[in-house]
Design a protein around this motif. Structure first.
Motif, PDB file in Angstrom:
ATOM      1  N   PHE A   1       9.842  -6.585 -10.159  1.00  0.00           N
ATOM      2  CA  PHE A   1       9.209  -7.213  -9.015  1.00  0.00           C
ATOM      3  C   PHE A   1       7.830  -7.692  -9.419  1.00  0.00           C
ATOM      4  CE2 PHE A   1       6.761  -7.510  -5.128  1.00  0.00           C
ATOM      5  CZ  PHE A   1       7.631  -8.234  -4.325  1.00  0.00           C
ATOM      6  N   THR A   2       7.489  -8.901  -8.942  1.00  0.00           N
ATOM      7  CA  THR A   2       6.163  -9.473  -9.143  1.00  0.00           C
ATOM      8  C   THR A   2       5.624  -9.864  -7.769  1.00  0.00           C
ATOM      9  OG1 THR A   2       6.747 -10.320 -11.325  1.00  0.00           O
ATOM     10  CG2 THR A   2       4.842 -11.320 -10.256  1.00  0.00           C
ATOM     11  N   THR A   3       4.397  -9.466  -7.504  1.00  0.00           N
ATOM     12  CA  THR A   3       3.800  -9.818  -6.217  1.00  0.00           C
ATOM     13  C   THR A   3       3.720 -11.334  -6.093  1.00  0.00           C
ATOM     14  OG1 THR A   3       1.570  -9.630  -7.149  1.00  0.00           O
ATOM     15  CG2 THR A   3       2.456  -7.679  -6.028  1.00  0.00           C
ATOM     16  N   GLU A   4       3.658 -11.807  -4.868  1.00  0.00           N
ATOM     17  CA  GLU A   4       3.670 -13.243  -4.600  1.00  0.00           C
ATOM     18  C   GLU A   4       2.547 -13.979  -5.333  1.00  0.00           C
ATOM     19  OE1 GLU A   4       3.241 -15.735  -0.605  1.00  0.00           O
ATOM     20  OE2 GLU A   4       4.912 -14.309  -0.568  1.00  0.00           O
ATOM     21  N   ASP A   5       1.400 -13.344  -5.435  1.00  0.00           N
ATOM     22  CA  ASP A   5       0.265 -13.967  -6.125  1.00  0.00           C
ATOM     23  C   ASP A   5       0.338 -13.797  -7.639  1.00  0.00           C
ATOM     24  OD1 ASP A   5      -0.335 -11.276  -6.413  1.00  0.00           O
ATOM     25  OD2 ASP A   5      -2.145 -11.347  -5.177  1.00  0.00           O
ATOM     26  N   GLY A   6       1.351 -13.054  -8.123  1.00  0.00           N
ATOM     27  CA  GLY A   6       1.524 -12.842  -9.561  1.00  0.00           C
ATOM     28  C   GLY A   6       0.574 -11.835 -10.160  1.00  0.00           C
ATOM     29  N   MET A   7      -0.218 -11.178  -9.329  1.00  0.00           N
ATOM     30  CA  MET A   7      -1.232 -10.255  -9.821  1.00  0.00           C
ATOM     31  C   MET A   7      -0.625  -8.989 -10.437  1.00  0.00           C
ATOM     32  SD  MET A   7      -4.568  -8.765  -7.823  1.00  0.00           S
ATOM     33  CE  MET A   7      -4.944 -10.370  -7.175  1.00  0.00           C
ATOM     34  N   VAL A   8       0.472  -8.508  -9.859  1.00  0.00           N
ATOM     35  CA  VAL A   8       1.099  -7.272 -10.324  1.00  0.00           C
ATOM     36  C   VAL A   8       2.570  -7.532 -10.604  1.00  0.00           C
ATOM     37  CG1 VAL A   8       1.680  -4.879  -9.718  1.00  0.00           C
ATOM     38  CG2 VAL A   8      -0.484  -5.866  -8.948  1.00  0.00           C
ATOM     39  N   SER A   9       3.012  -7.140 -11.792  1.00  0.00           N
ATOM     40  CA  SER A   9       4.432  -7.194 -12.151  1.00  0.00           C
ATOM     41  C   SER A   9       4.826  -5.814 -12.652  1.00  0.00           C
ATOM     42  CB  SER A   9       4.685  -8.207 -13.262  1.00  0.00           C
ATOM     43  OG  SER A   9       4.432  -9.513 -12.807  1.00  0.00           O
ATOM     44  N   VAL A  10       5.954  -5.323 -12.137  1.00  0.00           N
ATOM     45  CA  VAL A  10       6.418  -4.005 -12.563  1.00  0.00           C
ATOM     46  C   VAL A  10       7.893  -4.075 -12.950  1.00  0.00           C
ATOM     47  CG1 VAL A  10       4.755  -2.760 -11.116  1.00  0.00           C
ATOM     48  CG2 VAL A  10       7.030  -3.250 -10.229  1.00  0.00           C
ATOM     49  N   GLU A  11       8.286  -3.106 -13.740  1.00  0.00           N
ATOM     50  CA  GLU A  11       9.686  -2.922 -14.126  1.00  0.00           C
ATOM     51  C   GLU A  11       9.984  -1.435 -14.060  1.00  0.00           C
ATOM     52  OE1 GLU A  11      12.706  -3.767 -17.890  1.00  0.00           O
ATOM     53  OE2 GLU A  11      10.634  -4.477 -17.984  1.00  0.00           O
ATOM     54  N   VAL A  12      11.113  -1.097 -13.435  1.00  0.00           N
ATOM     55  CA  VAL A  12      11.533   0.300 -13.348  1.00  0.00           C
ATOM     56  C   VAL A  12      12.936   0.425 -13.931  1.00  0.00           C
ATOM     57  CG1 VAL A  12      10.112   0.746 -11.294  1.00  0.00           C
ATOM     58  CG2 VAL A  12      12.508   0.118 -11.017  1.00  0.00           C
ATOM     59  N   ASN A  13      13.275   1.636 -14.384  1.00  0.00           N
ATOM     60  CA  ASN A  13      14.618   1.868 -14.911  1.00  0.00           C
ATOM     61  C   ASN A  13      15.560   2.282 -13.788  1.00  0.00           C
ATOM     62  OD1 ASN A  13      14.142   4.598 -14.418  1.00  0.00           O
ATOM     63  ND2 ASN A  13      13.854   5.119 -16.559  1.00  0.00           N
ATOM     64  N   SER A  14      16.770   2.664 -14.136  1.00  0.00           N
ATOM     65  CA  SER A  14      17.775   2.994 -13.121  1.00  0.00           C
ATOM     66  C   SER A  14      17.399   4.211 -12.288  1.00  0.00           C
ATOM     67  CB  SER A  14      19.146   3.213 -13.763  1.00  0.00           C
ATOM     68  OG  SER A  14      19.125   4.351 -14.601  1.00  0.00           O
ATOM     69  N   ASP A  15      16.504   5.037 -12.787  1.00  0.00           N
ATOM     70  CA  ASP A  15      16.037   6.202 -12.033  1.00  0.00           C
ATOM     71  C   ASP A  15      14.829   5.877 -11.159  1.00  0.00           C
ATOM     72  OD1 ASP A  15      17.954   7.908 -13.195  1.00  0.00           O
ATOM     73  OD2 ASP A  15      16.667   8.217 -14.945  1.00  0.00           O
ATOM     74  N   GLY A  16      14.333   4.651 -11.260  1.00  0.00           N
ATOM     75  CA  GLY A  16      13.151   4.262 -10.510  1.00  0.00           C
ATOM     76  C   GLY A  16      11.850   4.594 -11.211  1.00  0.00           C
ATOM     77  N   ALA A  17      11.930   5.045 -12.456  1.00  0.00           N
ATOM     78  CA  ALA A  17      10.729   5.375 -13.225  1.00  0.00           C
ATOM     79  C   ALA A  17      10.088   4.091 -13.755  1.00  0.00           C
ATOM     80  CB  ALA A  17      11.063   6.307 -14.386  1.00  0.00           C
ATOM     81  N   LEU A  18       8.796   4.002 -13.652  1.00  0.00           N
ATOM     82  CA  LEU A  18       8.055   2.838 -14.116  1.00  0.00           C
ATOM     83  C   LEU A  18       8.137   2.740 -15.640  1.00  0.00           C
ATOM     84  CD1 LEU A  18       6.123   0.522 -13.263  1.00  0.00           C
ATOM     85  CD2 LEU A  18       4.241   2.128 -13.622  1.00  0.00           C
ATOM     86  N   VAL A  19       8.619   1.600 -16.130  1.00  0.00           N
ATOM     87  CA  VAL A  19       8.712   1.391 -17.578  1.00  0.00           C
ATOM     88  C   VAL A  19       7.909   0.174 -18.033  1.00  0.00           C
ATOM     89  CG1 VAL A  19      10.932   2.569 -17.829  1.00  0.00           C
ATOM     90  CG2 VAL A  19      10.899   0.112 -17.373  1.00  0.00           C
ATOM     91  N   GLY A  20       7.383  -0.594 -17.062  1.00  0.00           N
ATOM     92  CA  GLY A  20       6.568  -1.745 -17.417  1.00  0.00           C
ATOM     93  C   GLY A  20       5.619  -2.095 -16.288  1.00  0.00           C
ATOM     94  N   LEU A  21       4.379  -2.397 -16.653  1.00  0.00           N
ATOM     95  CA  LEU A  21       3.366  -2.764 -15.664  1.00  0.00           C
ATOM     96  C   LEU A  21       2.456  -3.821 -16.279  1.00  0.00           C
ATOM     97  CD1 LEU A  21       1.727  -2.356 -13.025  1.00  0.00           C
ATOM     98  CD2 LEU A  21       0.519  -0.499 -14.208  1.00  0.00           C
ATOM     99  N   SER A  22       2.288  -4.924 -15.542  1.00  0.00           N
ATOM    100  CA  SER A  22       1.380  -5.982 -15.978  1.00  0.00           C
ATOM    101  C   SER A  22       0.463  -6.334 -14.817  1.00  0.00           C
ATOM    102  CB  SER A  22       2.150  -7.241 -16.380  1.00  0.00           C
ATOM    103  OG  SER A  22       2.969  -6.988 -17.491  1.00  0.00           O
ATOM    104  N   LEU A  23      -0.819  -6.448 -15.136  1.00  0.00           N
ATOM    105  CA  LEU A  23      -1.821  -6.852 -14.151  1.00  0.00           C
ATOM    106  C   LEU A  23      -2.527  -8.084 -14.687  1.00  0.00           C
ATOM    107  CD1 LEU A  23      -3.434  -3.352 -13.466  1.00  0.00           C
ATOM    108  CD2 LEU A  23      -1.683  -4.493 -12.106  1.00  0.00           C
ATOM    109  N   THR A  24      -2.795  -9.028 -13.809  1.00  0.00           N
ATOM    110  CA  THR A  24      -3.557 -10.194 -14.243  1.00  0.00           C
ATOM    111  C   THR A  24      -5.047  -9.849 -14.238  1.00  0.00           C
ATOM    112  OG1 THR A  24      -3.743 -11.077 -12.003  1.00  0.00           O
ATOM    113  CG2 THR A  24      -1.847 -11.801 -13.307  1.00  0.00           C
TER     114      THR A  24
END
Length: 115
Positions: free
Chosen positions: A33-56
């Protein structure tokens, strides 16, 4: 081997293959999921654990509490995405187990009174 034993072995093999495919599919699940403004992008695995985070860079101009709320909200959205993908994998597994080809020999799908 007899035809009945061959059918039993084939059914067990098909179930094992379906289970292995489901396990593989679950490992491949990634919710994004990426916020509408593109400021935050995240990726989670099948358990819902955060595996990727990008901030502008623009995230640094916001108060930390606001950025943290954006991250949490994005994680929740990504987890919903992952949950949907996970449900599809499980549904496919359930379908493979429910198909008539996987019924034990001597059973029917018409109930106890169907003869």
């Amino acid at each position: 081997m007899s035809a009945e034993m061959d059918a039993l072995v084939a059914g067990a093999t098909q179930k094992l293959e379906a289970l292995e495919a489901a396990l593989y599919g679950l490992k491949q699940v990634r919710g994004r999921f990426t916020t509408e403004d593109g400021m935050v992008s995240v990726e989670v695995n099948s358990d819902g654990a955060l595996v990727g985070l990008s901030l502008t860079e623009s995230a640094t101009s916001l108060p930390p509490a606001e950025v943290s709320q954006l991250i949490i909200w994005a994680c929740r959205q990504a987890a919903e995405d992952a949950g949907g993908q996970r449900s599809k994998v499980v549904a496919t597994l359930n379908e493979s187990f429910a198909s008539p080809a996987h019924q034990p020999a001597g059973t029917t799908d018409g109930g106890p009174d169907s003869a």
